[in-house]
Write a protein that holds these residues in place. Structure first.
Motif, PDB file in Angstrom:
ATOM      1  N   GLU A  40     -13.628  83.447  81.035  1.00 19.50           N
ATOM      2  CA  GLU A  40     -13.537  84.399  79.927  1.00 19.50           C
ATOM      3  C   GLU A  40     -14.180  85.735  80.284  1.00 19.50           C
ATOM      4  O   GLU A  40     -13.815  86.769  79.754  1.00 19.50           O
ATOM      5  CB  GLU A  40     -14.218  83.838  78.681  1.00 19.50           C
ATOM      6  CG  GLU A  40     -13.488  82.681  78.060  1.00 19.50           C
ATOM      7  CD  GLU A  40     -14.232  82.114  76.876  1.00 19.50           C
ATOM      8  OE1 GLU A  40     -13.704  82.213  75.744  1.00 19.50           O
ATOM      9  OE2 GLU A  40     -15.337  81.572  77.083  1.00 19.50           O
ATOM     10  N   GLN A  41     -15.144  85.703  81.207  1.00 20.29           N
ATOM     11  CA  GLN A  41     -15.830  86.919  81.632  1.00 20.29           C
ATOM     12  C   GLN A  41     -15.065  87.652  82.730  1.00 20.29           C
ATOM     13  O   GLN A  41     -15.494  88.693  83.205  1.00 20.29           O
ATOM     14  CB  GLN A  41     -17.241  86.577  82.143  1.00 20.29           C
ATOM     15  CG  GLN A  41     -18.171  86.049  81.078  1.00 20.29           C
ATOM     16  CD  GLN A  41     -17.915  84.581  80.738  1.00 20.29           C
ATOM     17  OE1 GLN A  41     -17.444  83.814  81.562  1.00 20.29           O
ATOM     18  NE2 GLN A  41     -18.195  84.209  79.507  1.00 20.29           N
ATOM     19  N   GLY A  42     -13.928  87.092  83.162  1.00 22.16           N
ATOM     20  CA  GLY A  42     -13.111  87.738  84.184  1.00 22.16           C
ATOM     21  C   GLY A  42     -13.502  87.410  85.611  1.00 22.16           C
ATOM     22  O   GLY A  42     -12.988  88.005  86.555  1.00 22.16           O
ATOM     23  N   LYS A  43     -14.392  86.437  85.793  1.00 25.11           N
ATOM     24  CA  LYS A  43     -14.814  86.044  87.136  1.00 25.11           C
ATOM     25  C   LYS A  43     -13.889  84.966  87.680  1.00 25.11           C
ATOM     26  O   LYS A  43     -13.466  84.071  86.951  1.00 25.11           O
ATOM     27  CB  LYS A  43     -16.251  85.532  87.126  1.00 25.11           C
ATOM     28  CG  LYS A  43     -17.252  86.591  86.752  1.00 25.11           C
ATOM     29  CD  LYS A  43     -18.658  86.053  86.780  1.00 25.11           C
ATOM     30  CE  LYS A  43     -19.626  87.150  86.366  1.00 25.11           C
ATOM     31  NZ  LYS A  43     -21.002  86.675  86.364  1.00 25.11           N
ATOM     32  N   SER A  44     -13.598  85.036  88.971  1.00 25.79           N
ATOM     33  CA  SER A  44     -12.746  84.041  89.609  1.00 25.79           C
ATOM     34  C   SER A  44     -13.457  82.695  89.655  1.00 25.79           C
ATOM     35  O   SER A  44     -14.590  82.591  90.105  1.00 25.79           O
ATOM     36  CB  SER A  44     -12.379  84.490  91.026  1.00 25.79           C
ATOM     37  OG  SER A  44     -11.546  83.533  91.628  1.00 25.79           O
ATOM     38  N   VAL A  45     -12.793  81.660  89.134  1.00 23.74           N
ATOM     39  CA  VAL A  45     -13.330  80.304  89.117  1.00 23.74           C
ATOM     40  C   VAL A  45     -12.747  79.510  90.285  1.00 23.74           C
ATOM     41  O   VAL A  45     -13.434  78.730  90.928  1.00 23.74           O
ATOM     42  CB  VAL A  45     -12.987  79.604  87.777  1.00 23.74           C
ATOM     43  CG1 VAL A  45     -13.377  78.150  87.788  1.00 23.74           C
ATOM     44  CG2 VAL A  45     -13.633  80.336  86.613  1.00 23.74           C
ATOM     45  N   GLN A  46     -11.466  79.722  90.546  1.00 21.50           N
ATOM     46  CA  GLN A  46     -10.773  78.973  91.590  1.00 21.50           C
ATOM     47  C   GLN A  46      -9.577  79.780  92.087  1.00 21.50           C
ATOM     48  O   GLN A  46      -8.799  80.278  91.295  1.00 21.50           O
ATOM     49  CB  GLN A  46     -10.306  77.628  91.024  1.00 21.50           C
ATOM     50  CG  GLN A  46      -9.550  76.766  91.984  1.00 21.50           C
ATOM     51  CD  GLN A  46      -9.090  75.466  91.338  1.00 21.50           C
ATOM     52  OE1 GLN A  46      -9.136  75.300  90.126  1.00 21.50           O
ATOM     53  NE2 GLN A  46      -8.631  74.555  92.155  1.00 21.50           N
ATOM     54  N   ARG A  47      -9.468  79.917  93.390  1.00 23.06           N
ATOM     55  CA  ARG A  47      -8.283  80.517  93.988  1.00 23.06           C
ATOM     56  C   ARG A  47      -7.321  79.404  94.333  1.00 23.06           C
ATOM     57  O   ARG A  47      -7.653  78.523  95.105  1.00 23.06           O
ATOM     58  CB  ARG A  47      -8.651  81.258  95.260  1.00 23.06           C
ATOM     59  CG  ARG A  47      -8.489  82.719  95.113  1.00 23.06           C
ATOM     60  CD  ARG A  47      -8.984  83.408  96.340  1.00 23.06           C
ATOM     61  NE  ARG A  47      -9.835  84.465  95.875  1.00 23.06           N
ATOM     62  CZ  ARG A  47      -9.501  85.735  95.966  1.00 23.06           C
ATOM     63  NH1 ARG A  47      -8.413  86.088  96.592  1.00 23.06           N
ATOM     64  NH2 ARG A  47     -10.262  86.652  95.459  1.00 23.06           N
ATOM     65  N   ILE A  48      -6.141  79.453  93.752  1.00 17.82           N
ATOM     66  CA  ILE A  48      -5.174  78.378  93.955  1.00 17.82           C
ATOM     67  C   ILE A  48      -4.180  78.739  95.049  1.00 17.82           C
ATOM     68  O   ILE A  48      -3.864  77.923  95.909  1.00 17.82           O
ATOM     69  CB  ILE A  48      -4.448  78.054  92.631  1.00 17.82           C
ATOM     70  CG1 ILE A  48      -5.476  77.569  91.609  1.00 17.82           C
ATOM     71  CG2 ILE A  48      -3.365  77.020  92.845  1.00 17.82           C
ATOM     72  CD1 ILE A  48      -4.931  77.355  90.246  1.00 17.82           C
ATOM     73  N   VAL A  49      -3.687  79.960  95.006  1.00 16.43           N
ATOM     74  CA  VAL A  49      -2.722  80.435  96.001  1.00 16.43           C
ATOM     75  C   VAL A  49      -3.177  81.818  96.454  1.00 16.43           C
ATOM     76  O   VAL A  49      -3.532  82.649  95.630  1.00 16.43           O
ATOM     77  CB  VAL A  49      -1.295  80.518  95.401  1.00 16.43           C
ATOM     78  CG1 VAL A  49      -0.327  81.117  96.384  1.00 16.43           C
ATOM     79  CG2 VAL A  49      -0.812  79.159  94.935  1.00 16.43           C
ATOM     80  N   GLU A  50      -3.151  82.054  97.761  1.00 16.83           N
ATOM     81  CA  GLU A  50      -3.549  83.361  98.292  1.00 16.83           C
ATOM     82  C   GLU A  50      -2.455  83.884  99.222  1.00 16.83           C
ATOM     83  O   GLU A  50      -2.246  83.343 100.314  1.00 16.83           O
ATOM     84  CB  GLU A  50      -4.881  83.242  99.038  1.00 16.83           C
ATOM     85  CG  GLU A  50      -5.410  84.549  99.573  1.00 16.83           C
ATOM     86  CD  GLU A  50      -5.782  85.549  98.490  1.00 16.83           C
ATOM     87  OE1 GLU A  50      -5.666  86.752  98.744  1.00 16.83           O
ATOM     88  OE2 GLU A  50      -6.172  85.138  97.384  1.00 16.83           O
ATOM     89  N   LYS A  51      -1.734  84.888  98.747  1.00 17.67           N
ATOM     90  CA  LYS A  51      -0.708  85.579  99.534  1.00 17.67           C
ATOM     91  C   LYS A  51       0.274  84.612 100.204  1.00 17.67           C
ATOM     92  O   LYS A  51       0.483  84.641 101.393  1.00 17.67           O
ATOM     93  CB  LYS A  51      -1.359  86.493 100.569  1.00 17.67           C
ATOM     94  CG  LYS A  51      -2.167  87.600  99.924  1.00 17.67           C
ATOM     95  CD  LYS A  51      -2.756  88.534 100.928  1.00 17.67           C
ATOM     96  CE  LYS A  51      -3.552  89.609 100.213  1.00 17.67           C
ATOM     97  NZ  LYS A  51      -4.222  90.510 101.121  1.00 17.67           N
ATOM     98  N   GLN A  52       0.870  83.772  99.361  1.00 17.68           N
ATOM     99  CA  GLN A  52       1.861  82.800  99.826  1.00 17.68           C
ATOM    100  C   GLN A  52       3.256  83.245  99.404  1.00 17.68           C
ATOM    101  O   GLN A  52       3.447  83.725  98.287  1.00 17.68           O
ATOM    102  CB  GLN A  52       1.544  81.426  99.248  1.00 17.68           C
ATOM    103  CG  GLN A  52       2.427  80.329  99.764  1.00 17.68           C
ATOM    104  CD  GLN A  52       1.991  78.971  99.226  1.00 17.68           C
ATOM    105  OE1 GLN A  52       0.842  78.761  98.854  1.00 17.68           O
ATOM    106  NE2 GLN A  52       2.920  78.054  99.175  1.00 17.68           N
TER     107      GLN A  52
END
Length: 90
Positions: A40-52
């Protein structure tokens, strides 16, 4: 990429398993995708896909909602195609 041609949906549960959720989106053409779960604060919790690379059509990606630590989560989906970028947060 015309943002009006891109479609994304709200996060929804994957059947009876309340800990696994699905993010669904539709691409009108080939695109490079980055997908992150954010707090909710806009912080990344988990990166699921990165430049795929993804092709045109409908896509579904599952993620473990437990990574949200019981808080509300959103996703940020960035699509790049032909030098243009579209970002959607839901």
């Amino acid at each position: 990429m015309n943002p009006k041609q891109f479609q994304s949906r709200q996060i929804y549960p994957a059947g009876s398993d309340e800990s696994v959720y699905i993010i669904e989106f539709h691409l009108p053409q080939d695109a490079t995708i980055s997908l992150s779960i954010i707090s909710e604060q806009g912080k990344s919790v988990q990166r699921i896909v990165e430049k795929q690379q993804f092709g045109p059509g409908r896509h579904k990606i599952e993620f473990d909602k437990a990574r949200c630590n019981g808080n509300a989560c959103f996703y940020r989906l960035a699509m790049q195609s032909n030098g243009e970028e579209v970002v959607d947060t839901k």
